[in-house]
Design a protein around this motif. Sequence first.
Motif, PDB file in Angstrom:
ATOM      1  N   ILE A 127      -0.535   8.214   1.182  1.00 40.80           N
ATOM      2  CA  ILE A 127      -1.448   7.240   1.792  1.00 40.80           C
ATOM      3  C   ILE A 127      -2.771   7.224   1.044  1.00 40.80           C
ATOM      4  O   ILE A 127      -3.360   6.168   0.814  1.00 40.80           O
ATOM      5  N   ARG A 128      -3.245   8.409   0.655  1.00 46.45           N
ATOM      6  CA  ARG A 128      -4.503   8.487  -0.082  1.00 46.45           C
ATOM      7  C   ARG A 128      -4.401   7.765  -1.429  1.00 46.45           C
ATOM      8  O   ARG A 128      -5.326   7.075  -1.853  1.00 46.45           O
ATOM      9  N   GLU A 129      -3.262   7.910  -2.089  1.00 48.52           N
ATOM     10  CA  GLU A 129      -3.083   7.282  -3.393  1.00 48.52           C
ATOM     11  C   GLU A 129      -2.980   5.766  -3.292  1.00 48.52           C
ATOM     12  O   GLU A 129      -3.515   5.034  -4.123  1.00 48.52           O
ATOM     13  N   SER A 130      -2.279   5.293  -2.265  1.00 48.54           N
ATOM     14  CA  SER A 130      -2.080   3.841  -2.110  1.00 48.54           C
ATOM     15  C   SER A 130      -3.123   3.197  -1.215  1.00 48.54           C
ATOM     16  O   SER A 130      -3.123   1.970  -1.061  1.00 48.54           O
ATOM     17  N   GLY A 131      -4.008   4.014  -0.637  1.00 46.92           N
ATOM     18  CA  GLY A 131      -5.002   3.507   0.304  1.00 46.92           C
ATOM     19  C   GLY A 131      -5.804   2.320  -0.180  1.00 46.92           C
ATOM     20  O   GLY A 131      -5.931   1.313   0.540  1.00 46.92           O
ATOM     21  N   PRO A 132      -6.375   2.387  -1.416  1.00 45.54           N
ATOM     22  CA  PRO A 132      -7.168   1.239  -1.887  1.00 45.54           C
ATOM     23  C   PRO A 132      -6.379  -0.062  -1.930  1.00 45.54           C
ATOM     24  O   PRO A 132      -6.929  -1.141  -1.662  1.00 45.54           O
ATOM     25  N   TYR A 133      -5.111   0.018  -2.251  1.00 46.59           N
ATOM     26  CA  TYR A 133      -4.276  -1.184  -2.322  1.00 46.59           C
ATOM     27  C   TYR A 133      -3.963  -1.710  -0.925  1.00 46.59           C
ATOM     28  O   TYR A 133      -3.932  -2.923  -0.710  1.00 46.59           O
ATOM     29  N   LEU A 134      -3.719  -0.798   0.016  1.00 48.08           N
ATOM     30  CA  LEU A 134      -3.491  -1.211   1.404  1.00 48.08           C
ATOM     31  C   LEU A 134      -4.727  -1.881   1.987  1.00 48.08           C
ATOM     32  O   LEU A 134      -4.635  -2.925   2.645  1.00 48.08           O
ATOM     33  N   VAL A 135      -5.892  -1.287   1.717  1.00 45.57           N
ATOM     34  CA  VAL A 135      -7.148  -1.872   2.177  1.00 45.57           C
ATOM     35  C   VAL A 135      -7.377  -3.222   1.503  1.00 45.57           C
ATOM     36  O   VAL A 135      -7.809  -4.194   2.138  1.00 45.57           O
ATOM     37  N   GLY A 136      -7.074  -3.293   0.205  1.00 45.53           N
ATOM     38  CA  GLY A 136      -7.251  -4.540  -0.532  1.00 45.53           C
ATOM     39  C   GLY A 136      -6.433  -5.673   0.050  1.00 45.53           C
ATOM     40  O   GLY A 136      -6.925  -6.796   0.210  1.00 45.53           O
ATOM     41  N   LEU A 137      -5.180  -5.379   0.400  1.00 49.50           N
ATOM     42  CA  LEU A 137      -4.337  -6.406   1.008  1.00 49.50           C
ATOM     43  C   LEU A 137      -4.907  -6.842   2.351  1.00 49.50           C
ATOM     44  O   LEU A 137      -4.932  -8.038   2.665  1.00 49.50           O
ATOM     45  N   GLY A 138      -5.374  -5.873   3.136  1.00 43.64           N
ATOM     46  CA  GLY A 138      -5.968  -6.212   4.430  1.00 43.64           C
ATOM     47  C   GLY A 138      -7.192  -7.094   4.282  1.00 43.64           C
ATOM     48  O   GLY A 138      -7.374  -8.053   5.039  1.00 43.64           O
ATOM     49  N   VAL A 139      -8.018  -6.799   3.289  1.00 43.82           N
ATOM     50  CA  VAL A 139      -9.222  -7.591   3.045  1.00 43.82           C
ATOM     51  C   VAL A 139      -8.862  -9.009   2.606  1.00 43.82           C
ATOM     52  O   VAL A 139      -9.440  -9.995   3.084  1.00 43.82           O
ATOM     53  N   VAL A 140      -7.903  -9.114   1.686  1.00 45.25           N
ATOM     54  CA  VAL A 140      -7.480 -10.437   1.212  1.00 45.25           C
ATOM     55  C   VAL A 140      -6.927 -11.274   2.359  1.00 45.25           C
ATOM     56  O   VAL A 140      -7.261 -12.459   2.497  1.00 45.25           O
ATOM     57  N   LEU A 170       4.967   0.617  -4.488  1.00 43.34           N
ATOM     58  CA  LEU A 170       4.166   0.134  -3.360  1.00 43.34           C
ATOM     59  C   LEU A 170       2.905  -0.558  -3.866  1.00 43.34           C
ATOM     60  O   LEU A 170       2.534  -1.626  -3.366  1.00 43.34           O
ATOM     61  N   LYS A 171       2.246   0.033  -4.842  1.00 43.32           N
ATOM     62  CA  LYS A 171       1.036  -0.580  -5.393  1.00 43.32           C
ATOM     63  C   LYS A 171       1.347  -1.952  -5.969  1.00 43.32           C
ATOM     64  O   LYS A 171       0.619  -2.927  -5.734  1.00 43.32           O
ATOM     65  N   GLU A 172       2.444  -2.030  -6.721  1.00 43.81           N
ATOM     66  CA  GLU A 172       2.824  -3.312  -7.319  1.00 43.81           C
ATOM     67  C   GLU A 172       3.149  -4.345  -6.246  1.00 43.81           C
ATOM     68  O   GLU A 172       2.754  -5.516  -6.361  1.00 43.81           O
ATOM     69  N   LEU A 173       3.859  -3.922  -5.210  1.00 43.37           N
ATOM     70  CA  LEU A 173       4.209  -4.849  -4.133  1.00 43.37           C
ATOM     71  C   LEU A 173       2.965  -5.383  -3.440  1.00 43.37           C
ATOM     72  O   LEU A 173       2.844  -6.593  -3.181  1.00 43.37           O
ATOM     73  N   LEU A 174       2.024  -4.504  -3.138  1.00 48.35           N
ATOM     74  CA  LEU A 174       0.810  -4.923  -2.434  1.00 48.35           C
ATOM     75  C   LEU A 174      -0.028  -5.871  -3.282  1.00 48.35           C
ATOM     76  O   LEU A 174      -0.577  -6.853  -2.772  1.00 48.35           O
ATOM     77  N   VAL A 175      -0.122  -5.592  -4.583  1.00 44.23           N
ATOM     78  CA  VAL A 175      -0.866  -6.495  -5.472  1.00 44.23           C
ATOM     79  C   VAL A 175      -0.161  -7.843  -5.545  1.00 44.23           C
ATOM     80  O   VAL A 175      -0.808  -8.899  -5.541  1.00 44.23           O
ATOM     81  N   ALA A 176       1.171  -7.838  -5.599  1.00 34.20           N
ATOM     82  CA  ALA A 176       1.925  -9.094  -5.633  1.00 34.20           C
ATOM     83  C   ALA A 176       1.688  -9.900  -4.354  1.00 34.20           C
ATOM     84  O   ALA A 176       1.551 -11.131  -4.400  1.00 34.20           O
TER      85      ALA A 176
END
Length: 282
Positions: free
Chosen positions: A42-55, A133-139
Amino acid sequence: MDLITILLIVVGGVLVMTMAASVIVIGFDSISKARTELRHQIRESGPYLVGLGVVYLLNKLAHHLTTTLSGIIGVNITDTLVAIEGGLVGQLQALLPMQAAVWYFTFAYVFGFAFVLVFPIIAYLLLPTQRHLKELLVAYMINYGAGTVFYTLFIAYGPRRALPTEVGQPMFEQFPEIMTLTAAINTSSNVFPSLHTSMAITVLLFAWWTREEYPRWLWISAVFVLSIVVSTMYLGIHWLIDVVAGVILAVASVYFARWFVAWADNRNVPNPHTSLETETQD
């Protein structure tokens, strides 16, 4: 039925589907083993999860603004879509006039779509590597961002609105309460491209790349994604052209997402030459 009740029904249904898929696709043993590393993952993917939520949040907050802006600068391409495609969607509906088809494709469009977006986030979070997971969230983020741009630049009404005498709207006729949900999420002039298609195809592409980790997910997602894509047309919401554009958007989103994550991960890898120089100085 009010919006909150509808949301609770959808969330409840998706939760049940996700729990069942977790048992079938991931398995109890794998879930138990992954729990020990979950905090790190979760810590590693956290920024991407937050980024998706913000977008997603910004997209919802700017919905009224982009709709207004689209009314000023947007180009109405509805007549062009009708001229190119004609009554193809109406012919598709005529091929499957059964009541069961309406129920099935409505389920795929509402519940199936939400499920295929949510489940892979959980499944990839439990993998040792967080790259997928990072790639999926960015996509996902790229899909939402591109969709907002297209919906601002182009005004397009779906077949049920453009050809009301030739194309029915079986989901809204059978389940009028769903219109409350769709109206809260989107507007009827936002059909080009089909984000249902682009997001679903994005999930399927990742299912293919992770078929060794989750072989059952490839087949499950393929059935759901195909059903979702067909449902967008059968229910009179999208044109085939919207679907094709959605597929192109999905492929482009995944390509750029994989490039971005590779670039970001490489930036975070310490340079061995720099480390060696630092050690020598010490």
